[in-house]
Design an enzyme around this catalytic site. Sequence first.
Site, PDB file in Angstrom:
ATOM      1  N   SER A  37      16.845 -11.062 -14.097  1.00 15.34           N
ATOM      2  CA  SER A  37      18.295 -10.852 -14.024  1.00 15.34           C
ATOM      3  C   SER A  37      18.983 -11.409 -15.261  1.00 15.34           C
ATOM      4  O   SER A  37      20.136 -11.073 -15.539  1.00 15.34           O
ATOM      5  CB  SER A  37      18.863 -11.496 -12.764  1.00 15.34           C
ATOM      6  OG  SER A  37      18.617 -12.881 -12.751  1.00 15.34           O
ATOM      7  N   CYS A  38      18.285 -12.245 -16.026  1.00 15.98           N
ATOM      8  CA  CYS A  38      18.846 -12.787 -17.271  1.00 15.98           C
ATOM      9  C   CYS A  38      19.088 -11.650 -18.262  1.00 15.98           C
ATOM     10  O   CYS A  38      18.498 -10.580 -18.164  1.00 15.98           O
ATOM     11  CB  CYS A  38      17.901 -13.798 -17.901  1.00 15.98           C
ATOM     12  SG  CYS A  38      17.744 -15.338 -16.983  1.00 15.98           S
TER      13      CYS A  38
END
Length: 173
Positions: A37-38
């Site tokens: 998700s980064c």
Amino acid sequence: MKTYGTEPGIPSPVRVGISEFAVTEGDDTLKSYGLGSCLAIALYDPETEIGGLAHAMLPDGDADENSDRKPGKYADTAIRTLLRRMVENGASYTSVEAKIAGGSDMFEFDSFGDGVGQRNVAAAKDELEKLGVPLVAEDVGGETGRTVEFTPRSGTLVVKSAGESEENETREL
């Protein structure tokens, strides 16, 4: 900033970890591993070959009163900090371009609404628009992790996705 591997004269990539950022120039290569998700945010000035890479974990640092301690942690503060450091090192603000990768939603949590990955992408796009930095390429979303490698001289962001077939695994933005 040159980092060398075991063979003399062969530069190794500079690792940019979670919540970190780095600014460099020319052929130095910046690399971030394990983007789920980064979001990897690459900014560069094609004229001066100065660029930077951030590995942002969360979308909104303005909501965190301690964001100044770790500006690379948040998409919005990472972009502002990268841009400021690049200009301090000779980049022209009006020439800077952006590329982003990551922001996957690898896990579903219905109670949270949009996933962190989607919110990271939206925050980065909002901040880039606010600062007048054009977003020239992106490889975002989906459900797979990514590793990126960025070289300011060429402005190339190489994206390798996990779990895809060999022929589709690596993309160049």
